[in-house]
Enzyme design. Structure first.
Site, short mmCIF file in Angstrom:
data_model
loop_
_atom_site.label_atom_id
_atom_site.label_comp_id
_atom_site.label_asym_id
_atom_site.label_seq_id
_atom_site.Cartn_x
_atom_site.Cartn_y
_atom_site.Cartn_z
N ASP A 68 22.06 42.27 9.20
CA ASP A 68 21.03 41.86 9.67
C ASP A 68 21.09 41.02 10.99
O ASP A 68 21.74 41.32 11.55
CB ASP A 68 20.76 40.36 8.91
CG ASP A 68 20.48 41.22 7.00
OD1 ASP A 68 19.44 41.98 6.80
OD2 ASP A 68 20.66 40.01 6.36
N LYS A 90 15.18 41.97 11.93
CA LYS A 90 14.02 41.58 12.76
C LYS A 90 13.65 42.24 14.64
O LYS A 90 14.90 42.49 15.09
CB LYS A 90 12.96 40.31 12.50
CG LYS A 90 12.64 39.76 11.51
CD LYS A 90 11.35 38.38 12.24
CE LYS A 90 11.61 37.74 10.96
NZ LYS A 90 11.54 36.20 11.03
N MET A 202 16.30 27.52 6.79
CA MET A 202 14.54 27.88 7.11
C MET A 202 13.45 26.60 7.02
O MET A 202 12.16 27.34 6.74
CB MET A 202 13.97 29.32 6.05
CG MET A 202 14.74 30.28 6.45
SD MET A 202 14.60 31.55 5.43
CE MET A 202 15.69 30.75 3.57
#
Ligand code: SAH
Length: 288
Positions: A68, A90, A202
Site C-alpha cells: 500500500d 493511490k 483519517m
C-alpha cells in the site's frame, strides 16, 4: 513457515485425524498443484525498526509483495530482492485500486502457487481491510496467516509521548475512523464517556464535524487534542490545542498525510513527559 498453521487452515480436505477425505481425484489434482499462501502483514507506522521479526522473516521469504501507499521504500528494501512488487495504493491523485481487484490479485497469485505477502501500513486488522481480504481467501480455500503490526495509534502515542491510558486520567481508549463519522448524536454520545481517550484515524478532513459532534454531545470544548503528522518518522510533527480549535487547526494542517488525532486529558501529560524524552532523533517540529 509453521506447517501446522496451513494444515489447520484446510479443514475441508483434511479430517481431524489428518487423513484425506473427499473426492480422491480432485485431491490428487490439488496435491499436484503447488500450494500458494498469503501472509497479511502489518508493516507498522513506517519505521523499519518497528517491524516485527515475524514480519521481516515473511518479507524475506516473499515471492510476491502486494503493498500500500503507507509502506515506505526503506521497508520494501528489506524484502526478498527477487520478489515481484505490486503497488496497489493511490497514484498521483487517482483513487486506490478497488478492494475487489486487490482481493482478486491475492487469489490469483496464491492460486499460481506463490508465497504472497500482503503488506499494509500499521496493523492489518485496524482500519486495514485485513478482515475483508482474509474472508476472500477463505472463500477460495487459500491458506493464510495474519502478522500483526504496530498500529498508528500505538506508534504515534509512543513517538509523541502521549500515553493512551494513564491511571486516574484515562481508563479506556477508542480507535475511530473519521471516514464514517456522521452528525448523528447517538454515535457521538457513546464517545463522550468521561476519562476516555479518543483516537481518530483519517480524521483531519472531518475535523469540523468531529469538533461539533463531540461538543454537542457534551465533551468539554477545552478537551486537550493533539494532531500527529508522519508519526514515527523523521518528518513527524505534533501540535497540541483544545477541542474548540480542532476545525481551525485541521484546516491549517490541510494536506498533512498521514495524520492522527489523539484527544483526551492524557494529551496534557506530554509537556511533562517531554522533559527528559529523547526527541532529537525525531525532530518534533511544532512547539507546544
Ligand atoms: N492499518 C493502519 C491504518 C490505516 S488507515 C494502522 O493500523 O495504522 C490510514 C490512517 O492511519 C491515516 O489516514 C492516518 O490517520 C493513520 N496513520 C497511519 N500511519 C500513520 C502515521 N505514521 N502517522 C500518523 N497517522 C498515521
Amino acid at each position: 513457515m509453521n506447517q501446522s498453521l496451513f494444515l489447520e487452515s484446510s479443514p475441508t480436505v483434511i479430517s481431524k485425524s489428518c487423513e484425506w477425505v473427499g473426492n480422491p481425484q480432485e485431491i490428487k489434482k490439488a496435491e499436484a498443484k503447488p500450494q500458494g499462501y498469503v501472509s497479511l502483514v502489518g508493516a507498522g507506522p513506517n519505521d523499519p525498526d518497528l517491524l516485527t521479526l515475524k514480519a521481516l522473516k515473511a518479507l524475506q521469504k516473499a515471492q510476491v509483495l502486494v503493498y500500500d501507499r503507507l509502506v515506505g521504500k526503506e521497508i520494501l528494501a528489506l524484502a526478498n530482492p527477487k520478489a515481484e512488487q505490486v503497488y496497489v495504493g493511490k497514484r498521483c491523485g487517482q483513487p486506490s485500486m478497488k478492494q475487489e481487484t486487490i482481493c482478486a490479485l491475492l487469489v490469483k497469485y496464491a492460486q499460481a502457487g506463490k508465497n504472497v505477502v500482503r503488506l499494509k501500513g500499521g496493523d492489518p486488522f485496524i482500519f486495514g481491510r485485513g478482515g475483508e481480504e482474509a474472508l476472500e481467501l477463505v472463500k477460495h480455500h487459500i491458506p493464510y496467516q495474519v502478522i500483526p503490526g504496530i498500529t498508528a495509534a500505538i506508534g504515534c502515542a509512543a513517538s509523541s509521548f502521549i500515553p493512551l491510558t494513564h491511571r486516574q486520567v484515562s481508563r479506556s481508549v477508542t480507535f475511530i475512523t473519521g471516514q464514517v463519522v456522521t452528525g448523528a448524536l447517538p454515535a457521538w454520545a457513546g464517545l463522550v464517556a468521561s476519562g476516555q481517550t479518543l483516537v481518530f484515524y483519517m480524521g483531519l478532513e472531518k475535523a469540523a464535524s468531529i469538533e461539533q459532534g463531540l461538543i454537542q454531545a457534551g465533551l468539554s470544548p477545552a478537551t486537550p487534542v493533539a494532531i500527529i503528522g508522519h508519526g514515527c518518522s523523521t518528518k513527524q510533527t505534533v501540535i497540541t490545542f483544545e477541542l474548540v480549535e480542532l476545525a481551525d487547526m485541521a484546516h491549517q494542517q490541510q494536506g498533512l498525510s498521514p495524520a492522527l488525532i489523539i484527544m483526551g486529558d492524557v494529551v496534557k501529560l506530554r509537556s511533562q513527559l517531554l522533559q527528559t524524552a529523547r526527541v532529537a532523533e525525531l525532530q518534533t517540529v511544532f512547539a507546544d
